[in-house]
Structure formats: structure tokens, C-alpha cells
Design an enzyme around this catalytic site. Structure first.
Site, PDB file in Angstrom:
ATOM      1  N   SER A 190       4.168   0.995   8.385  1.00 51.33           N
ATOM      2  CA  SER A 190       3.871   2.358   7.933  1.00 51.33           C
ATOM      3  C   SER A 190       3.174   3.141   9.036  1.00 51.33           C
ATOM      4  O   SER A 190       3.185   4.360   9.040  1.00 51.33           O
ATOM      5  CB  SER A 190       2.971   2.306   6.700  1.00 51.33           C
ATOM      6  OG  SER A 190       3.646   1.639   5.671  1.00 51.33           O
TER       7      SER A 190
ATOM      8  N   HIS B  43       9.065   1.118   3.332  1.00 52.81           N
ATOM      9  CA  HIS B  43      10.162   1.209   4.294  1.00 52.81           C
ATOM     10  C   HIS B  43      11.065  -0.005   4.090  1.00 52.81           C
ATOM     11  O   HIS B  43      10.864  -0.794   3.149  1.00 52.81           O
ATOM     12  CB  HIS B  43       9.630   1.304   5.728  1.00 52.81           C
ATOM     13  CG  HIS B  43       8.597   0.273   6.065  1.00 52.81           C
ATOM     14  ND1 HIS B  43       8.860  -1.077   6.081  1.00 52.81           N
ATOM     15  CD2 HIS B  43       7.280   0.390   6.375  1.00 52.81           C
ATOM     16  CE1 HIS B  43       7.779  -1.742   6.404  1.00 52.81           C
ATOM     17  NE2 HIS B  43       6.789  -0.882   6.575  1.00 52.81           N
TER      18      HIS B  43
ATOM     19  N   MET C 181       0.856  -1.197   0.000  1.00 56.52           N
ATOM     20  CA  MET C 181       0.000   0.000   0.000  1.00 56.52           C
ATOM     21  C   MET C 181       0.890   1.244   0.000  1.00 56.52           C
ATOM     22  O   MET C 181       0.466   2.325   0.423  1.00 56.52           O
ATOM     23  CB  MET C 181      -0.936  -0.021   1.204  1.00 56.52           C
ATOM     24  CG  MET C 181      -1.897  -1.216   1.137  1.00 56.52           C
ATOM     25  SD  MET C 181      -3.451  -0.967   1.980  1.00 56.52           S
ATOM     26  CE  MET C 181      -2.895  -0.716   3.644  1.00 56.52           C
TER      27      MET C 181
ATOM     28  N   LYS D  62       4.743 -10.211   9.164  1.00 58.47           N
ATOM     29  CA  LYS D  62       4.143  -9.356  10.196  1.00 58.47           C
ATOM     30  C   LYS D  62       2.620  -9.483  10.126  1.00 58.47           C
ATOM     31  O   LYS D  62       1.954  -9.578  11.145  1.00 58.47           O
ATOM     32  CB  LYS D  62       4.550  -7.893  10.042  1.00 58.47           C
ATOM     33  CG  LYS D  62       3.968  -7.062  11.185  1.00 58.47           C
ATOM     34  CD  LYS D  62       4.583  -5.716  11.284  1.00 58.47           C
ATOM     35  CE  LYS D  62       3.903  -4.724  10.387  1.00 58.47           C
ATOM     36  NZ  LYS D  62       2.518  -4.413  10.815  1.00 58.47           N
ATOM     37  N   ASP D  63       2.098  -9.481   8.897  1.00 54.75           N
ATOM     38  CA  ASP D  63       0.666  -9.715   8.702  1.00 54.75           C
ATOM     39  C   ASP D  63       0.465 -11.221   8.535  1.00 54.75           C
ATOM     40  O   ASP D  63       0.098 -11.700   7.460  1.00 54.75           O
ATOM     41  CB  ASP D  63       0.171  -8.942   7.487  1.00 54.75           C
ATOM     42  CG  ASP D  63       0.294  -7.441   7.684  1.00 54.75           C
ATOM     43  OD1 ASP D  63      -0.309  -6.928   8.640  1.00 54.75           O
ATOM     44  OD2 ASP D  63       1.015  -6.801   6.908  1.00 54.75           O
TER      45      ASP D  63
ATOM     46  N   GLN E 267      -2.913 -12.433   7.314  1.00 61.45           N
ATOM     47  CA  GLN E 267      -3.099 -12.142   5.881  1.00 61.45           C
ATOM     48  C   GLN E 267      -2.383 -13.189   5.030  1.00 61.45           C
ATOM     49  O   GLN E 267      -2.932 -13.714   4.061  1.00 61.45           O
ATOM     50  CB  GLN E 267      -2.544 -10.741   5.589  1.00 61.45           C
ATOM     51  CG  GLN E 267      -2.427 -10.399   4.123  1.00 61.45           C
ATOM     52  CD  GLN E 267      -2.057  -8.947   3.912  1.00 61.45           C
ATOM     53  OE1 GLN E 267      -2.917  -8.069   3.987  1.00 61.45           O
ATOM     54  NE2 GLN E 267      -0.797  -8.664   3.651  1.00 61.45           N
TER      55      GLN E 267
ATOM     56  N   HIS F  13       9.444  -3.361   3.286  1.00 64.90           N
ATOM     57  CA  HIS F  13       9.027  -3.565   1.893  1.00 64.90           C
ATOM     58  C   HIS F  13      10.245  -3.809   1.002  1.00 64.90           C
ATOM     59  O   HIS F  13      10.198  -4.628   0.079  1.00 64.90           O
ATOM     60  CB  HIS F  13       8.277  -2.340   1.364  1.00 64.90           C
ATOM     61  CG  HIS F  13       7.020  -2.009   2.101  1.00 64.90           C
ATOM     62  ND1 HIS F  13       6.929  -0.951   2.973  1.00 64.90           N
ATOM     63  CD2 HIS F  13       5.798  -2.596   2.087  1.00 64.90           C
ATOM     64  CE1 HIS F  13       5.704  -0.888   3.460  1.00 64.90           C
ATOM     65  NE2 HIS F  13       4.995  -1.880   2.953  1.00 64.90           N
TER      66      HIS F  13
HETATM   67  O1  PAF Z   1      -0.338  -5.892   3.366  1.00 66.52           O
HETATM   68  C1  PAF Z   1      -0.740  -4.940   2.670  1.00 66.52           C
HETATM   69  O2  PAF Z   1      -0.075  -3.903   2.530  1.00 66.52           O
HETATM   70  C2  PAF Z   1      -2.108  -5.018   2.006  1.00 66.52           C
HETATM   71  O3  PAF Z   1      -3.019  -5.667   2.814  1.00 66.52           O
HETATM   72  C3  PAF Z   1      -2.044  -5.640   0.601  1.00 66.52           C
HETATM   73  C4  PAF Z   1      -1.606  -7.091   0.658  1.00 66.52           C
HETATM   74  C5  PAF Z   1      -1.086  -4.846  -0.278  1.00 66.52           C
HETATM   75  C6  PAF Z   1      -3.445  -5.592  -0.039  1.00 66.52           C
HETATM   76  O4  PAF Z   1      -3.911  -4.285  -0.153  1.00 66.52           O
END
Ligand code: PAF
Length: 284
Positions: free
Chosen positions: A187, A34, A30, A150-151, A154, A37
Site C-alpha cells: 500500500s 491491492h 489494513m 512480505k511481512d 509479522q 491482498h
Molecule cells: O499486515 C497488516 O496489514 C497488519 O499488520 C495486520 C496484520 C492487518 C494487523 O493490523
């Protein structure tokens, strides 16, 4: 480095790359890139010929009272970071390009892993994530996609989604990137009020305390969760715990009693405005 602003333009590039026999990696982000990423981009580079970084603040994964409007947008810096890390393309669509008819009426919904942890406090969030990740896959046609641990939830949901839907994308997990003091890079860290950083570190300290107890033989889920909660309460008097949970590392079902399989200790705590998350695996 190419920059694409529509799914069609990104897909045309991906189709040409595939026709030339080139492997494509996607790093979905998104923006507000940093070092965390950047580490994902480097992992992607090692696994593919073309690296597409998507930069898109996805409105449909934010709840009505969440920080969509305030989410940091730093496009010029993001572009420079992608270039520096050797990405070959950046996909940077507008909201209109991604959702030309407004909010979609078709969503991708994962139902087994999503209800727990962040899904419990952010209803609909993972439907928005699964839907946009599917759309990003359709635009970039990647062979491999890199997601940060971290996620963790997800990542687990995306893994499940690609299995359930036979999406031919290999999902690669990247280890959590941390500041020197142990704070997980995010972020949202920029919204930490001056002086509250020691309280933000309570998440990491709580997870390390739980891990130390695990390594010392503690296997009771409630005892481990108590260590998480007590550490945060002690070190972050202004923190508001959203969850402090020990879950099955694969299904993310909350555990009770004696733990016999690999587990995930996970925390979400509001420290000032930002809601911070962090996790640690027990018994990997
Ligand atoms: O982890 C993220 O930054 C968001 O959830 C993603 C995977 C880019 C989807 O918008």
C-alpha cells in the site's frame, strides 16, 4: 456479503457459521487492497466456507512519528475488491469499536522474534500487531488465517504467538505478490515519488543478487549482507537503509559467519517518503 462494524456483530456471525459446521478463514488487512491482498483472499477461499476480510487501520501498531494519519483509506474500493474476490464478510470496525476505552492497557507481547529487523526500528509495533490480531481472532473466530510473506517477521511472530497461547487458528503463509518489474506490492508504493521507482527496485535486485551468491555457494552472512548493502547503495543513491540483514529463517536472530541453516535475507529501505521492505529465503 455481510459487513460488520463491531466485534460483537462479527462474532455473532462467526458463532452461527461455526454452529452450522462451516469453516471460517480470516484475512487481516489494513485496507487499501491491492492484488497482493486479493491473492490472500483467494487462498482463504480455497481453505474455508466463510471468508472474513478485516479492514482496519490499527492505530496502536503505528509509532508517534509514523504514517497512521497518512495511511491510505480506500473503503469503497476495498469493499468492491472483497465482493469481487468472493469474501463472504467484511469486518470494518471503527477505532472506537475496537478500542472503546482508548489505548488498551493489556497488550499481547511476543519477545523472542520481535526485537530484530522491523521491531528494532519500530519499537512497540509488533505489540500492536499481536494485540489487534488477537482481537481480530476473537471477533472472527477463524479456523485459519492468511498472512503474506512480505511481512515475514509479522508472520513468524503470529505463528509463535498462536503456539505460545494455544490459539486454535491455523496460520497460512501466502507468497509475496509482485508487480511485473519485481517490486513487492505494498500500500505504501503509491507514495513513491515519480521517477524513484528504479531506486525502489534496488531492494528486489539486492535480494536476488544475494540469492544468486547463495546459490553459487556463498555462506558467509557478512558477505551476503555486503551484497545487499552494495546493491542498494549503487542502485538507490537516495535510499536510506534501515536494515540489510541475513537472519535465521525461523528465529530471525541475525546471523554471523558461516550459515548452516535456512536463512532469510531482508531489507528495509526508505526510498523517498515510503519505507519499503522485502525479503527472500535462502535455502528453503
Ligand atoms: O499486515 C497488516 O496489514 C497488519 O499488520 C495486520 C496484520 C492487518 C494487523 O493490523
Amino acid at each position: 456479503m455481510h459487513v460488520f462494524e463491531t466485534p460483537a456483530a462479527c462474532r455473532a456471525y462467526a458463532l452461527a457459521a461455526r454452529a452450522a459446521g462451516r469453516r471460517i478463514a480470516l484475512v487481516p488487512t489494513m485496507g487499501n487492497l491491492h492484488e497482493g491482498h486479493r491473492s490472500l483472499i483467494r487462498i482463504a477461499r480455497a481453505r474455508a466456507d466463510e471468508v472474513v476480510v478485516s479492514v482496519f487501520v490499527n492505530p496502536i501498531q503505528f509509532g508517534p512519528n509514523e504514517d497512521y494519519a497518512a495511511y491510505p483509506r480506500t473503503w469503497a474500493d476495498d469493499l468492491a475488491a472483497c465482493e469481487e474476490e468472493g469474501a463472504t464478510a467484511v469486518f470494518h470496525p471503527t477505532v472506537e469499536a475496537m478500542y472503546p476505552e482508548g489505548k488498551p492497557t493489556t497488550y499481547v507481547t511476543e519477545t523472542a522474534i520481535s526485537p530484530f529487523l522491523c521491531g528494532a526500528s519500530r519499537p512497540g509495533h509488533f505489540n500492536g500487531v499481536c494485540t489487534v490480531v488477537t482481537k481480530l481472532f476473537m471477533a472472527a473466530l477463524p479456523d485459519v488465517a492468511v498472512f503474506g510473506e512480505k511481512d515475514f517477521q509479522q508472520l513468524a511472530i503470529v505463528r509463535r504467538m498462536v503456539r505460545d497461547l494455544d490459539i486454535p487458528v491455523e496460520i497460512v503463509a501466502a507468497p509475496i505478490s509482485r508487480e511485473a518489474d519485481g517490486l513487492a506490492r505494498s500500500s505504501r508504493n503509491r507514495f513513491l515519488p515519480e521517477g524513484m521507482r528504479p531506486q525502489a527496485l534496488s531492494l528486489r535486485h539486492a535480494l536476488l543478487a544475494a540469492k544468486a551468491a547463495w546459490d553459487g555457494g556463498e555462506r558467509d552472512a557478512q558477505a551476503l549482507e555486503k551484497i545487499l548493502r552494495d546493491t542498494v547503495a549503487r542502485e538507490a543513491p537516495d535510499g536510506v537503509i534501515d536494515y540489510a540483514r541475513v537472519s535465521d529463517a525461523e528465529t530471525l536472530v541475525p546471523l554471523t559467519g558461516a550459515i548452516v541453516r535456512p536463512a532469510l535475507a531482508a531489507l528495509a529501505v526508505k526510498v523517498g517518503p515510503p519505507r519499503l521492505i522485502d525479503n527472500i529465503l535462502l535455502g528453503r
